[in-house]
Design an enzyme around this catalytic site. Structure first.
Site, short mmCIF file in Angstrom:
data_model
loop_
_atom_site.label_atom_id
_atom_site.label_comp_id
_atom_site.label_asym_id
_atom_site.label_seq_id
_atom_site.Cartn_x
_atom_site.Cartn_y
_atom_site.Cartn_z
N SER A 181 0.86 -1.18 0.00
CA SER A 181 0.00 0.00 0.00
C SER A 181 0.89 1.23 0.00
CB SER A 181 -0.88 0.01 1.26
OG SER A 181 -1.51 1.26 1.45
N TYR A 224 -2.44 -1.11 10.85
CA TYR A 224 -2.58 -1.33 9.40
C TYR A 224 -1.36 -0.78 8.66
CZ TYR A 224 -3.91 -0.71 4.58
OH TYR A 224 -3.90 -0.72 3.20
#
Length: 267
Positions: free
Chosen positions: A145, A159
């Site tokens: 990401s 996360y």
């Protein structure tokens, strides 16, 4: 890249029922590459597999699994081995996010996310890499990401850390495997419209409401090309590249303050 003994190649894609995973499946199928599609939703998997078999004449196997469960990667590997299929491409795409302050989020939610985002990636890679090395041919695409290129995510701390792990693991493993015939690519997309932001409650944040950086199909195409070309890292799109550069170059305390603002839920 060399073919397997029967001339056919196969890609195993996790999180394949929607979003980037489904779009990657379509790209592999269009190139005549067989598929093993892994996700929790059997109906969506079977529908996608049927469409791709009909359209491209490829073999497509589906495996229903929740990769946040510790035993799931071994079960997936066992099913593939029982079918006698050699995996030439491993796409570790399945992932989830948990949004919220660390003091408020549920422990089991965070641990399940870590098992899916990090442990399952390592476990599946450990299981399928030996076959690639034996054939001296293979590609691994790990979906990280844009968060992996940031110093941290106040409001989604675990996360962001999990995706930093994926990027670091991909880089280290890729360097180890130079000259082996096996390449490793980390795909680092920015915020895009998928089921992810709804499942993780990121849709309410300023980041996802105002800074979308592309669509799943364009991200999948960029990652697919980067993997086939042997690139180590792919950040799709100019705006995502700008955000990545800012996260790497700006002072950490400033970037962390900006990220805290972007990850604060609105409405």
């Amino acid at each position: 890249m060399n073919t397997t003994a029967d001339g056919k190649k196969t890609a195993l894609i996790t999180g394949a029922s929607s979003g980037i995973g489904a779009d990657l499946a379509r790209l592999f199928a269009a190139d005549g590459i067989g598929l093993i599609l892994v996700a929790r939703n059997r109906d969506r998997l079977d529908t996608l597999a049927g469409q791709l078999r009909s359209r491209h004449g490829i073999d497509a196997m589906t495996i229903t699994a929740d990769l946040s469960e510790p035993e799931a990667p071994a079960s997936v590997h066992a099913a593939v081995a029982a079918a006698g299929i050699a995996v030439d491409y491993l796409v570790n795409n399945a992932g989830v996010g948990v949004q919220g302050g660390f003091r408020d989020t549920g422990l089991e939610d965070e641990l399940a996310m870590m098992r899916l985002n990090t442990a399952a990636v390592v476990h599946l890679t450990k299981l399928f890499l030996p076959g690639m090395l034996m054939r001296r041919s293979g590609r691994i695409l790990n979906v990280a990401s844009l968060a992996a290129l940031q110093p941290g995510g106040p409001g989604a701390a675990v996360y962001y850390a999990s995706k930093a792990f994926v990027l670091s693991f991909s880089g280290g493993l890729g360097a180890e495997l130079r000259g082996s015939g096996v390449g490793v690519t980390a795909l680092c997309p920015g915020p895009i419209e998928t089921r992810f932001q709804e499942a993780g409650e990121f849709a309410r944040t300023l980041l996802y409401r105002s800074f979308m950086t592309g669509r799943p199909e364009s991200v999948a195409k960029a990652g697919y090309r980067a993997m086939q070309r042997g690139r180590m890292v792919c950040v799709p799109g100019p705006f995502a590249k700008l955000l990545a550069f800012g996260g790497q170059m700006a002072p950490r305390r400033i970037t962390l303050a900006i990220n805290a603002m972007l990850l604060r839920p609105r409405g």
